[in-house]
Design a protein around this motif. Structure first.
Motif, mmCIF file in Angstrom:
data_model
loop_
_atom_site.group_PDB
_atom_site.id
_atom_site.type_symbol
_atom_site.label_atom_id
_atom_site.label_comp_id
_atom_site.label_asym_id
_atom_site.label_seq_id
_atom_site.Cartn_x
_atom_site.Cartn_y
_atom_site.Cartn_z
ATOM 1 N N LEU A 174 41.358 37.392 42.017
ATOM 2 C CA LEU A 174 39.950 37.077 41.821
ATOM 3 C C LEU A 174 39.201 37.158 43.137
ATOM 4 C CD1 LEU A 174 37.750 36.147 39.925
ATOM 5 C CD2 LEU A 174 38.426 33.782 40.377
ATOM 6 N N MET A 175 39.831 36.637 44.234
ATOM 7 C CA MET A 175 39.196 36.714 45.536
ATOM 8 C C MET A 175 39.054 38.164 45.976
ATOM 9 S SD MET A 175 38.415 33.673 46.488
ATOM 10 C CE MET A 175 38.206 33.913 48.265
ATOM 11 N N GLY A 176 40.084 38.970 45.650
ATOM 12 C CA GLY A 176 40.005 40.382 46.012
ATOM 13 C C GLY A 176 38.879 41.085 45.297
ATOM 14 N N ALA A 177 38.723 40.765 43.999
ATOM 15 C CA ALA A 177 37.652 41.399 43.218
ATOM 16 C C ALA A 177 36.302 40.985 43.749
ATOM 17 C CB ALA A 177 37.782 41.006 41.750
ATOM 18 N N ALA A 178 36.165 39.689 44.064
ATOM 19 C CA ALA A 178 34.888 39.195 44.569
ATOM 20 C C ALA A 178 34.556 39.848 45.901
ATOM 21 C CB ALA A 178 34.938 37.682 44.712
ATOM 22 N N SER A 179 35.571 40.014 46.752
ATOM 23 C CA SER A 179 35.343 40.628 48.054
ATOM 24 C C SER A 179 34.913 42.076 47.904
ATOM 25 C CB SER A 179 36.617 40.537 48.903
ATOM 26 O OG SER A 179 36.970 39.193 49.100
ATOM 27 N N ALA A 180 35.565 42.792 46.975
ATOM 28 C CA ALA A 180 35.224 44.209 46.763
ATOM 29 C C ALA A 180 33.792 44.358 46.304
ATOM 30 C CB ALA A 180 36.192 44.825 45.753
ATOM 31 N N VAL A 181 33.406 43.518 45.346
ATOM 32 C CA VAL A 181 32.029 43.600 44.828
ATOM 33 C C VAL A 181 31.041 43.246 45.924
ATOM 34 C CG1 VAL A 181 30.406 42.623 43.191
ATOM 35 C CG2 VAL A 181 32.727 43.137 42.479
ATOM 36 N N ALA A 182 31.366 42.160 46.687
ATOM 37 C CA ALA A 182 30.442 41.717 47.737
ATOM 38 C C ALA A 182 30.296 42.776 48.816
ATOM 39 C CB ALA A 182 30.932 40.405 48.334
ATOM 40 N N LEU A 183 31.430 43.405 49.209
ATOM 41 C CA LEU A 183 31.390 44.415 50.257
ATOM 42 C C LEU A 183 30.575 45.607 49.830
ATOM 43 C CD1 LEU A 183 32.303 45.407 53.027
ATOM 44 C CD2 LEU A 183 34.386 46.280 51.943
ATOM 45 N N THR A 184 30.808 46.096 48.610
ATOM 46 C CA THR A 184 30.069 47.263 48.115
ATOM 47 C C THR A 184 28.590 46.964 47.989
ATOM 48 O OG1 THR A 184 32.030 47.900 46.892
ATOM 49 C CG2 THR A 184 29.988 49.000 46.291
ATOM 50 N N ALA A 185 28.304 45.783 47.402
ATOM 51 C CA ALA A 185 26.903 45.413 47.223
ATOM 52 C C ALA A 185 26.217 45.246 48.574
ATOM 53 C CB ALA A 185 26.801 44.118 46.425
ATOM 54 N N GLY A 186 26.988 44.677 49.560
ATOM 55 C CA GLY A 186 26.399 44.487 50.885
ATOM 56 C C GLY A 186 26.062 45.799 51.552
ATOM 57 N N MET A 187 26.936 46.806 51.380
ATOM 58 C CA MET A 187 26.674 48.107 51.995
ATOM 59 C C MET A 187 25.432 48.751 51.387
ATOM 60 S SD MET A 187 30.597 49.517 52.241
ATOM 61 C CE MET A 187 30.049 51.120 52.819
ATOM 62 N N VAL A 188 25.334 48.650 50.048
ATOM 63 C CA VAL A 188 24.177 49.256 49.373
ATOM 64 C C VAL A 188 22.897 48.556 49.778
ATOM 65 C CG1 VAL A 188 23.101 49.640 47.141
ATOM 66 C CG2 VAL A 188 25.526 50.083 47.451
ATOM 67 N N GLN A 205 31.104 51.889 41.295
ATOM 68 C CA GLN A 205 32.435 51.684 41.843
ATOM 69 C C GLN A 205 32.768 50.194 41.899
ATOM 70 O OE1 GLN A 205 34.535 54.142 42.617
ATOM 71 N NE2 GLN A 205 36.178 52.775 43.335
ATOM 72 N N ALA A 206 31.789 49.396 42.269
ATOM 73 C CA ALA A 206 32.030 47.961 42.374
ATOM 74 C C ALA A 206 32.393 47.363 41.017
ATOM 75 C CB ALA A 206 30.800 47.262 42.940
ATOM 76 N N GLN A 207 31.686 47.801 39.982
ATOM 77 C CA GLN A 207 31.979 47.250 38.664
ATOM 78 C C GLN A 207 33.344 47.712 38.169
ATOM 79 O OE1 GLN A 207 29.976 44.919 36.779
ATOM 80 N NE2 GLN A 207 32.092 44.845 36.076
ATOM 81 N N MET A 208 33.723 48.936 38.495
ATOM 82 C CA MET A 208 35.031 49.413 38.080
ATOM 83 C C MET A 208 36.136 48.596 38.747
ATOM 84 S SD MET A 208 36.651 53.261 38.260
ATOM 85 C CE MET A 208 36.723 53.274 40.053
ATOM 86 N N GLU A 209 35.958 48.260 40.012
ATOM 87 C CA GLU A 209 36.964 47.457 40.697
ATOM 88 C C GLU A 209 37.013 46.039 40.127
ATOM 89 O OE1 GLU A 209 36.011 47.737 44.799
ATOM 90 O OE2 GLU A 209 36.462 49.878 44.937
ATOM 91 N N ALA A 210 35.862 45.510 39.765
ATOM 92 C CA ALA A 210 35.853 44.185 39.122
ATOM 93 C C ALA A 210 36.537 44.248 37.767
ATOM 94 C CB ALA A 210 34.418 43.695 38.976
ATOM 95 N N ASP A 211 36.383 45.352 37.056
ATOM 96 C CA ASP A 211 37.029 45.505 35.750
ATOM 97 C C ASP A 211 38.543 45.594 35.878
ATOM 98 O OD1 ASP A 211 34.679 45.343 34.387
ATOM 99 O OD2 ASP A 211 34.448 47.495 34.058
ATOM 100 N N VAL A 212 39.019 46.158 36.996
ATOM 101 C CA VAL A 212 40.463 46.181 37.241
ATOM 102 C C VAL A 212 40.997 44.755 37.264
ATOM 103 C CG1 VAL A 212 42.233 46.665 38.975
ATOM 104 C CG2 VAL A 212 40.529 48.404 38.421
ATOM 105 N N GLU A 213 40.289 43.863 37.966
ATOM 106 C CA GLU A 213 40.732 42.476 38.032
ATOM 107 C C GLU A 213 40.608 41.791 36.673
ATOM 108 O OE1 GLU A 213 42.270 41.332 40.613
ATOM 109 O OE2 GLU A 213 41.941 43.301 41.533
ATOM 110 N N ALA A 214 39.598 42.174 35.882
ATOM 111 C CA ALA A 214 39.447 41.598 34.541
ATOM 112 C C ALA A 214 40.612 42.001 33.644
ATOM 113 C CB ALA A 214 38.121 42.049 33.927
ATOM 114 N N ILE A 215 41.078 43.232 33.774
ATOM 115 C CA ILE A 215 42.229 43.682 32.982
ATOM 116 C C ILE A 215 43.484 42.932 33.415
ATOM 117 C CG2 ILE A 215 43.726 45.659 32.506
ATOM 118 C CD1 ILE A 215 41.234 47.440 32.728
ATOM 119 N N LYS A 216 43.663 42.745 34.721
ATOM 120 C CA LYS A 216 44.822 41.988 35.201
ATOM 121 C C LYS A 216 44.780 40.553 34.685
ATOM 122 C CE LYS A 216 45.540 44.670 39.435
ATOM 123 N NZ LYS A 216 45.549 44.637 40.924
ATOM 124 N N ALA A 217 43.576 39.977 34.650
ATOM 125 C CA ALA A 217 43.441 38.613 34.134
ATOM 126 C C ALA A 217 43.789 38.555 32.654
ATOM 127 C CB ALA A 217 42.017 38.109 34.358
#
Length: 798
Positions: A7-21, A139-151
């Motif tokens: 979950l922390m990894g997913a949050a970091s990925a979304v935050a990093l991508t959103a921050g860059m944009v 891309q950010a949403q796809m990475e978050a969806d990866v974590e949702a599938i794992k959950a």
């Protein structure tokens, strides 16, 4: 924990991508600020859009030609466009008198595909992810969806699941998104440990909580899945368990789960502090409301001085007092218990204080999560509705009723502020569960109808989401066939009155004759108190008996000379079709703590039936049966059971009873004997038991003493218990008309004679439902009795 890291990894990925944009957009925005400060443009040009209409973009930026705008307006315009989720990049610049909005759209998702998934269906995973067909891709949403599938896989005990992604460009700014799943192995629970418990053994506590140790059948039970929310729920379950048994100071000091990554197994640990066991001290009522006399409310108290302290009894008393006071016209009264511990005597004195509460009303009731169950099925469990006074006690009682329906996995009721300060909104959040049930029952008999029999049924307790119960069953064996249909409406005419009907057909083939019974029952049930209910019914039955072909080769209704059959049975067969029209009334008392795994309480029924409203039968019958459960050893989880029962039938015309009207011996009376294998008998002058005809009796009594205990050699998570028992029963008395047709040599068997048996059994809470196997040995019997040592039955749920 693995899930937490993901979950922390997913949050970091979304935050990093959103921050860059956002950083890129902020840079473009700031660059344009100086040029656009307090500027006016004559037109707005939209560039780069392919799917999104230019007017839609212009409408979202909030800047209009001919009106001045500032840097803050541009900043807000950029935020609005990003907030739509449609654009991966936005640039706003000014070129002369034109404001240029340059956008780059996200690709459109054409399909979301799943590969490699077997334990989770495509539809389940599609609900878990946020990327949807015809929606924007990021891309950010796809990475978050990866974590949702794992959950989603963690929820079924597969914490090692891995997910790979692939984005397939289809051209024209369209893509397919593919999630490839490696499901991995099941993450098991190696052990569930308890530390600090002395009053109750590990097995008893393990039986209480929902988290179970893995065993060979866990793939069916699915109760060995570690889940943080389940662990928190188990903590609350332990608290309630101890609070209801006198341990008012009980605490869960800690609960944790440790994962051994080498074996992919969890070890779950509960550390508890039981504290001392208390009894109730003085119990009193105080009222600050004029007109409420506390002395008149004592009958509503469920807590008695000297009894073991129980939080449930305190809650029941609060509900009882609240209802009594509200019924007297004080709708806003609040009942508050105040406990005073005496550590020396280990008693808790309780004062129930009745005060005037705040005047708050229910503005509306919002129900969420009931995709199948209809709103009115839920609303009728509330004793309050829109516009009524808000009463927390009545709300909690409605919550318990909804939970007892067994339609929902979880029931949560919360409040939200209403449109006025004195109004609240009730929010009912539900998670539905399967309410269908498939059951299979089996048995084996010896003697006249030796062989296996089986019965299957399909039932639905929330039929069409209306809260109605329907059941269809069919079964049979070597010489039996049974069919039945039952239906119950629990709220007849909108009132808490259960109405229903049963229709059935039964055929049975005996050695020399066969029977066919068709019948129907219309019934009405009404609750009297929380534990006491009553049922009224009208019953109509048609019975026909005929000789078998082997006994009546000529089919003329007369047994062949070689057919040995008792004269009372011949008389009943000669009568032809027999109609019974009767009314019956039943009282049922149920205080069992857990119907699936009882440890304490009483379950008792008393039924009276009168036949004679037309038809051929003219008699009155009464039957009673009571089961009393009590825990004999909390530490060893040994439960005692005492059962008592009896019945009597009495004709009220000179025609008397048929032999088929009398009670037959069953394994519910005593184990170790065949069905209709003991009691009054006509030997037909033979010493061969195959030629005996047991006639039944007009009166019976029976008793059972049983002890149930965990099987020491098996893990508690298997749900297997042992039992030892002793049964005693007597079946005696024969109607005068029946007795007159039996030779005098047999009439000694009509007297009261007790039978007794002892035995052992195995009770298994199997994935297919409870299975019980008993082996009984008669220790007191008559020579004419027919022995059946083995008996078993089972049922199943889905």
């Amino acid at each position: 924990m693995k899930a937490t890291k993901r979950l922390m990894g997913a949050a970091s990925a979304v935050a990093l991508t959103a921050g860059m944009v956002f950083s890129a957009s902020l840079f473009v925005q700031v660059a344009a600020v100086s040029a656009a400060h307090a500027a006016v443009v004559s037109s707005i040009s939209v560039q780069g859009n392919q799917r999104v209409d230019a007017e839609t973009i212009r409408g979202n930026i909030g800047i209009q030609p001919g009106r001045s705008f500032s840097a803050a307006d541009i900043d807000e315009a950029v935020k609005r466009l990003f907030a739509t989720g449609l654009f991966s990049d936005v640039r706003v610049t000014q070129s002369g008198g034109t404001l240029v909005v340059q956008v780059e759209e996200y690709p459109v998702v054409n399909q979301v595909l799943f590969q490699g998934n077997k334990k989770r269906k495509d539809a389940d995973l599609a609900r878990a992810v946020q990327l949807k067909p015809r929606g924007p891709f990021s891309q950010a949403q796809m990475e978050a969806d990866v974590e949702a599938i794992k959950a989603a896989y963690s929820a079924i005990g597969r914490d090692d699941a891995e997910v790979q992604t692939q984005v397939i460009d289809l051209g024209e700014n369209r893509v397919n998104v593919v999630f490839t799943v490696n499901e991995g192995g099941r993450t098991k629970i190696r052990a569930v440990n308890f530390v600090g418990n002395n009053a109750f053994g590990d097995r008893r506590l393990a039986d209480v909580i929902s988290t179970k140790r893995s065993n060979i059948l866990s793939f069916v039970f699915r109760d060995d899945i570690y889940d943080e929310n389940r662990l928190r729920a188990d903590e609350e379950t332990l608290r309630r368990f101890y609070y209801d048994r006198g341990y008012a100071d009980f605490q869960v000091v800690s609960s944790s789960a440790e994962l051994d990554e080498a074996t992919n197994e969890y070890t779950v640990n509960f550390t508890v502090d039981e504290g001392e066991r208390y009894t109730f001290g003085d119990v009193t009522i105080e009222s600050s409301i004029d007109g409420v006399d506390s002395t008149t409310l004592n009958s509503a108290i469920e807590t008695r001085s000297g009894d073991v302290y129980s939080a449930k009894n305190v809650e029941d008393t609060i509900i009882g007092l609240t209802e009594r006071v509200a019924g007297a016209g004080y709708a806003f009264a609040q009942v508050t218990p105040r406990g005073d511990r005496n550590f020396e005597t280990r008693t808790i004195s309780v004062v129930y204080t009745i005060d005037q509460g705040p005047r708050t009303y229910i503005e509306r009731i919002e129900i969420r999560g009931n995709e199948r169950t209809r709103d009115y099925v839920i609303r009728r469990e509330f004793d309050v509705s829109e516009g009524d006074a808000f009463n927390q006690v009545l709300i909690q009682r409605a919550k318990r009723r909804l939970e007892r329906l067994d339609f929902f996995e979880t029931v949560n009721i919360a409040t939200a502020p209403g449109s006025e300060p004195d109004q609240v909104i009730l929010v009912v959040d539900l998670v539905e569960k399967s309410t269908g049930e498939f059951s299979v029952g089996g048995g084996y008999t010896t003697g006249e109808n030796a062989g296996f029999s089986v019965e299957g049924s399909v039932s639905e307790r929330n039929f069409l989401g209306r809260g109605q119960f329907i059941r269809i069953s069919a079964g049979g064996g070597k010489d039996t066939r049974n069919y039945a249909l039952s239906f119950t409406e629990p709220y007849f005419l909108g009132r808490r009155i259960a109405a229903g009907f049963d229709v059935y057909r039964q055929t049975q083939k005996y050695t020399n004759y066969e029977s066919a019974t068709s019948g129907a029952t219309v019934r009405f049930g009404l609750p009297i108190t929380q534990n006491l209910t009553t049922q009224l019914a009208y019953n109509l039955t048609s019975e026909e008996y005929n000789y078998t072909e082997s006994c009546d080769a000529n089919n003329n209704g007369i047994p062949d000379p070689g057919c040995i059959i008792s004269q009372p049975i011949q008389d009943a067969i000669a009568y032809g079709q027999w109609i019974k029209s009767s009314v019956s009334a039943t009282l049922q008392y149920n205080s069992i703590d857990d119907m699936k795994n009882p440890h304490s309480g009483i379950y008792a029924t008393l039924t009276g039936e009168v036949a004679g409203l037309g038809g051929d039968a003219k008699w009155a019958k009464i039957t009673a049966r009571g089961n009393y459960y009590r825990t004999l050893s909390e530490q060893q989880d040994i439960v005692g059971l005492l059962t008592l029962g009896g019945g009597h039938i009495q004709p009220f015309t000179d025609n008397g009873l048929r032999v088929f009207d009398q009670f037959k011996g069953t394994d519910r009376m005593i184990r170790g004997f065949a069905y209709n294998g003991f009691g009054p008998v006509d030997t037909n002058g033979s010493t061969n038991e195959d030629n005996y005809d047991h006639l039944g009796g007009t009166t019976y009594f029976h008793a059972t003493a049983e002890a149930q205990f965990p099987m020491p050699a098996l893990p508690e998570s298997l749900g297997v218990k042992g039992a030892i028992f002793a049964d005693a029963a007597t079946l005696f008395g024969v109607d005068n008309g029946v007795a007159a047709a039996v030779p005098g040599a047999n009439q000694a068997s009509f007297d009261m004679r007790w039978r007794a048996s002892v035995g052992a059994g195995v009770i298994w809470a199997s994935p297919f439902g409870p299975i019980r196997i008993d082996y009984a040995i008669p220790v007191l019997k008559e020579d004419t009795d027919i022995v059946q040592n083995l008996n078993f039955g089972m049922s199943a749920k889905f």
